[in-house]
Design an enzyme around this catalytic site. Structure first.
Site, PDB file in Angstrom:
ATOM      1  N   ASP B  64      54.401  29.961  40.097  1.00 52.45           N
ATOM      2  CA  ASP B  64      53.578  31.152  40.044  1.00 52.45           C
ATOM      3  C   ASP B  64      53.144  31.421  38.602  1.00 52.45           C
ATOM      4  OD1 ASP B  64      52.582  33.616  41.313  1.00 52.45           O
ATOM      5  OD2 ASP B  64      53.982  34.546  39.926  1.00 52.45           O
ATOM      6  N   THR B  97      46.991  33.673  39.993  1.00 52.07           N
ATOM      7  CA  THR B  97      47.370  33.973  38.619  1.00 52.07           C
ATOM      8  C   THR B  97      47.173  32.765  37.714  1.00 52.07           C
ATOM      9  OG1 THR B  97      49.604  33.516  39.331  1.00 52.07           O
ATOM     10  CG2 THR B  97      48.977  35.795  39.136  1.00 52.07           C
ATOM     11  N   ASP B 394      53.370  36.486  47.094  1.00 44.92           N
ATOM     12  CA  ASP B 394      51.958  36.168  46.897  1.00 44.92           C
ATOM     13  C   ASP B 394      51.224  36.164  48.238  1.00 44.92           C
ATOM     14  OD1 ASP B 394      52.496  35.893  44.305  1.00 44.92           O
ATOM     15  OD2 ASP B 394      51.884  33.802  44.095  1.00 44.92           O
TER      16      ASP B 394
END
Lengths: 535, 558
Positions: B64, B97, B394
């Protein structure tokens, strides 16, 4: 760890304390991680199987553990490397979920990593390898499902369960008595099992150990064993048809929790206080007597005066019994834990057919047996053994056996042990691999090869020629198309695991394959390790 | 500004970079590019993970972008902006991201030659802004609405979005399994905005497939006293009493002291104390509740008392769990046991204590309001579950955004290629320098498909040229072609259900452009060389002021 340089060749300071950090990336990181994982697997490899060796681990305080159980060894090793820690967790999670096969799962993961390294050298993308492994693991798990056999058993015919537990125990130091221990484990599990819900609460099985005697003296007690003795040496040592009052309040005058102070200014007052106290004791004992208790088990202590009084009134008592044991006693005897004397009623008493105090050998230590309980849903396995390490290892072995029995009650499918399951999976995966186009095919074949490493290690540990033995068994499996041939570790003379009665649980084996694949995928996916250089 | 001259001199002495103007700008761009390179490899389904080991010895393995950026502990003031945009993307949409960091770095990289050539950075900024507005309009135009479909159909579509997000994560192998789970969980809480109604519980052991969704609340068995095992462990339609008081025998007031002069009164004091607790317990029992939960301790006395009356109790329940039970079961948390009316009691269809791996779990399922869901995650190692949790977070965010803003765009770099083409075409219509800048912006957008190929080990140039050809087709039928990660060629992302919510892309382009413009507009950094720790913060703070409206800056995950 310089990330970047400006036009003049000076490094940017981008990260905090940048120069103290080390960074490994790309193929180097993967290689380093694989090496760490393999190192852990190598340690455990020699512990696999009935002829596997034990490890001796000395703790920081000089305490010694000798074990054959993968999870225990890794736990005690206190590894520092991150990837090695992942392997430890892998073993632990197998332990939590299945309880057995903790060594096998690590050996499997190690073999997968070793194969992955070869594929990496060929230039295959690590994720493709991981994906191939995942596909292969699914094939293997489905194959296991296909070859698994249902195992019928009921409360009266528990022989199959015993056989499976024996397979587990055969790799442990206690294999001398595996038959009797396996029976004990199975009986214990059956005693507490809820066969309708297929649920077993292992908390209800207490495993106690005491140094002395021999392993053969290990016994299963349908009841509770408490490492305590009667509070007064002159109390009766044996009570039949006991009515037990289980108390969590001390034999003492009650004390308010609020801070308090008693002003005593005259002799008379002192006298009254004393009298009152005595009266309390008297009332307490009387209360117990009134409801018909013939034994008092108390979580707290009581002073000599109370002790004397109890003795006098012919009411045997046990003091300082731990909370967990108290609860087990309550469950076993069908009694209720009573927090206050006023609440004592005859219905809340627990009932046990026999309570006796037993002393061991020449020592003065005594233990209290509570047997023939109203509700036999709590049992105790009492282990005897020559030394403390032996007892500890026996405890762990029994735990493994209990878990296996529990798993079988949950799901009564079994596969054959001795590497037979791995070999047949290896064949199935290998065959399936050819159906996949693309790079994954190589990874799938590598998976099949990794599966071979478990029987290989078994053979190696048993002093056989690993390659010869494995290829012999493999060809035998293919020729006769029977997935029951494994490694003949004990030199019985046959490779047929059905004859040898070497079984493992299906869920245990599936879990091993899935967990190992999962962790290997995680390790393969890392291409960047950023750490402080002191590590 | 005169006062700032002082530290500058000190900086010079120490040899710190204090260059102004162009050199400073270039140096900032280089730093940002370096950071972009760190997360570069995590993009896409074939992206790799990072293992970050912090000085406290804890380890995170993650894919992530926001998590990695946060853990990198970046001190370079310009590079810190990237951390902020990753965070803002995370709190705004929850996914993409890595994309946002990568885009920002790429925009700057493209700007670098112009800056070196002496273009005024304000010119660049203006063109970039125009380009981003155009790009966003184009995304909106291309987005396909999934509104107006039936619930079942919509669920399927949402699961596709979730699967796209999950495919790049560690749990990618089981993406369908988790995608359905996430969609079910999000649908369960309905339009409520409170994300904390979805609980994620982690139990080590087992494999991913053993994870399950509870349409209610589940939490780990709390610490229990003797007597707990004698309580019943399963109820059908129980009444649930939620408390925030201690049920223990204890002194009522800390500082009170009782003085007794007559020893015979002793008993009455003791009785009084016992009566207080018995009174409380009686009231609990009278309320008819079969399950008693409290945020504070439920002592051994109470445990045995409840066991005696066939009531289940659990003390020291975590506050968020208690609140979720309250929301799910429809009860309210009581701070007193007086006047418990039936309205404050919750209920659910089944309450059960169940073994999950090595732990026992209290599970409330079939709750009437149905406004909550709990995902129980299983996995082989702690880090594995941690990462799975982040991935699910997410996915949950994505699905929620998609529910609200139900337009999707094709993923796999398709949308980026299409915008890039559109901007190139647009740039031809402009006379002047701006043409070049917009063109370079368009080129920067191609980084997404390029990186996807690079990470998968494909020939990026080859794939990119194929994509350009498809997208350049006049008919527009090639507009949804993206990288096919499985074969190394190209494929119609839309038809292959590689979808992402449009809002992810919009936000990513917006944030990345803004960050790039911000860095381009800085021509001088003033560092305070004395305090090491303050250095980064002060400079970033000074730069941060330029950013618009404090969009989620500094907001933490969860």
């Amino acid at each position: 760890m310089a990330l970047a340089f400006d036009e003049f060749g000076r490094p940017f300071i981008i990260l905090r304390e940048q120069d103290q950090k080390t960074r490994l990336r790309g193929i180097d990181a993967q290689k380093a991680n694989i090496a760490a994982g393999k190192a852990v697997a190598r340690i455990l490899r020699s512990s696999l199987g009935p002829k596997g060796m034990d490890k001796m681990l000395q703790g920081p305080d000089g305490d010694v553990t000798i074990s054959n159980d993968g999870a225990t060894i890794l736990e005690q090793m206190d590894v520092d490397n991150q990837i090695a820690k992942l392997m430890v967790e892998l073993s632990r999670s197998q332990d939590y979920e299945i309880g057995d096969g903790t060594t096998g799962v690590v050996v499997m993961a190690g073999a997968l990593l070793e194969q992955a390294e070869r594929q990496l050298d060929r230039g295959i993308h690590p994720i493709r390898i991981a994906e191939g492994y995942e596909t292969a693991s699914r094939v293997a798990v489905e194959h296991l499902e296909r070859i698994a056999q249902k195992f019928e058993f009921d409360v009266n015919n528990y022989e199959p369960l015993v056989q499976t537990c024996m397979t587990t125990l055969s790799s442990k130091i206690v294999n001398r008595c595996k038959r009797s221990l396996a029976e004990i484990a199975v009986k214990a599990v059956l005693a507490v099992a809820d066969l309708e819900r297929r649920d077993v609460n292992l908390d209800l099985i207490k495993v106690e150990g005491k140094v002395g005697g021999k392993l053969e003296d290990t016994e299963l007690i349908y009841g509770i064993l408490v490492d305590k003795d009667m509070s007064h040496p002159q109390m009766p040592k044996q009570i039949e048809d006991a009515h037990i009052a289980i108390l969590t309040c001390p034999f003492e005058p009650p004390k308010p929790k609020t801070k308090h102070k008693v002003d005593i200014d005259t002799v008379e007052k002192f006298e009254t206080l004393r009298k009152q106290e005595q009266q309390y004791f008297d009332e307490m004992v009387q209360k117990c007597k009134d409801v018909g208790a013939t034994l008092v088990i108390c979580q707290w202590g009581f002073d000599d005066e109370a002790n004397h009084l109890l003795m006098h009134r012919n009411l045997p008592a046990v003091r300082w019994v731990g909370g967990v044991e108290l609860e087990l006693i309550a469950i076993a005897t069908g009694g209720r834990i009573v927090p206050r004397f006023q609440e004592l009623t005859p219905e809340k008493l627990g009932k046990a057919g026999m309570v006796r105090e037993k002393s061991f050998g020449t020592t003065k230590e005594r233990m209290l047996y509570i047997e023939h309980c109203a509700n036999s849903k709590a049992v105790t396995i009492f282990i005897r053994g020559g030394n403390k390490m032996m007892i500890e290892e026996t405890k762990r072995s029994i735990h493994d056996a209990l878990c296996v029995a529990r798993n079988l009650i949950r799901n009564n499918s079994i596969v054959y042990g001795g590497g037979a399951a791995e070999i047949t999976c290896s064949l199935a995966v290998d065959a399936a691999g050819d159906k996949y186009p693309g790079v994954e095919q190589y990874a799938i074949r590598a998976f099949a090869e990794a599966l071979d490493s478990v029987p290989m290690a078994l053979a190696e540990n048993s002093g056989l020629q690993p390659i010869e033995t494995l290829s012999a068994v493999k060809s035998q499996q293919i020729k006769e198309n029977i997935p029951f041939y494994g490694i003949d570790c004990n030199d019985v003379g046959t490779n047929d695991m059905r004859e040898q009665n070497v079984f493992e649980t299906l869920i245990g084996k599936q879990q091993q394959i899935l967990l190992a694949t999962q962790v290997v995928k995680m390790i393969l996916k890392i291409d960047d390790v950023i750490s402080n250089s002191e590590y | 500004m005169a006062s700032m001259m002082q530290p500058q001199i000190i900086l010079l002495k120490e040899g710190t970079d204090t260059s102004q103007g162009k050199a400073q700008l270039l140096s900032n761009i280089n730093a940002v590019t370096a950071v972009g390179d760190v997360v570069r490899t995590t993009l896409g389904p074939r992206g790799m993970d990072k293992l970050i080991h912090d000085d406290k010895g804890s380890v995170t393995i993650s894919n992530d972008g926001a998590t990695i950026m946060k853990l990198l502990d970046i001190v370079h003031p310009a590079a810190k902006i990237l951390v902020d945009i990753a965070k803002s993307q995370d709190s705004e949409v929850g996914d993409g991201t890595t994309t946002v960091v990568l885009l920002a770095a790429e925009f700057l990289k493209e700007a670098k030659p112009f800056v070196e050539d002496g273009v005024h950075s304000q010119n660049l900024i203006r063109s970039y802004r125009t380009a981003s507005t155009l790009a966003i309009e184009k995304v909106k135009e291309l987005a396909v609405s999934i509104e107006g479909k039936s619930v079942e159909e919509k669920k399927g579509l949402l699961a596709k979005c979730a699967a796209t997000t999950l495919s790049s994560k560690l749990i990618g192998g089981e993406k369908e399994f988790f995608a359905t789970m996430v969609v079910d969980a999000v649908m369960a809480i309905g339009n409520d905005d409170r994300l904390n109604l979805i609980g994620i519980k982690k139990v080590p052991g087992g494999n991913m497939r053993d994870s399950f969704l509870v349409d209610g609340v589940a939490f780990k068995k709390t610490f229990s006293y003797a007597g707990f095992e004698q309580q019943p462990k399963k109820f059908l339609n129980p009444k649930i009493l939620l408390l925030n008081i201690e049920l223990e025998l204890k002194s009522e007031k800390e500082n009170a002291e009782i003085r007794l002069s007559d020893p015979s009164q002793y008993q009455s004091i003791v009785d009084a104390e016992w009566n207080i607790i018995y009174d409380k317990l009686d009231k609990c029992v009278e309320s008819g509740a079969k399950v008693v939960l409290s945020r504070l301790a439920i002592g051994d006395l109470a445990t045995q008392y409840f066991a005696d009356r066939d009531i289940f109790c659990a003390g020291r329940v975590a506050e968020e769990d208690l609140n979720r039970v309250a929301a799910a079961a429809g009860g309210t948390v009581q701070t007193s046991v007086n006047n418990i009316i039936s309205e404050v009691l919750g209920t659910c269809e089944i309450f059960e204590e169940k073994q999950v791996g090595g732990e026992r779990f209290n599970i409330f399922s079939g709750c009437p309001s149905g406004r909550t869901a709990t995902i129980v995650l299983r996995g082989g190692a702690d880090q594995f579950i941690e990462e799975a949790e982040r991935s699910l977070h997410d996915a949950i965010m994505i699905v929620r955004r998609a529910v609200k803003n139900s337009t999707v765009v094709p993923g796999g770099g398709a949308i980026d290629m299409e915008i890039s083409k559109y901007l190139r075409q647009h740039s031809r219509t402009i006379a002047g320098k701006s043409q070049l800048f917009i063109n370079s912006y368009a080129k920067a957008l191609e980084v997404i498909p390029r990186q996807l190929c690079d990470n998968a080990g494909f020939d990026a140039t080859d794939v990119l040229n194929k994509l350009r050809q498809k997208h350049a087709m006049q008919s527009g039928e090639g507009a949804s072609y993206g990288v096919d990660i499985n074969t190394g060629g190209i494929a119609d992302s839309y038809a292959n259900f590689v979808w992402e919510p449009a809002v992810v892309k919009i936000n990513a382009i917006n944030a990345a452009t803004e960050a790039a413009c911000l860095i381009l507009s800085v021509d001088e950094t003033v560092k305070n060389p004395k305090s090491e720790s303050a250095q980064g913060d002060a400079a970033a703070g000074a730069m941060g002021r330029g950013r618009g409206g404090g969009r989620g800056r500094g907001m933490r995950r969860r």
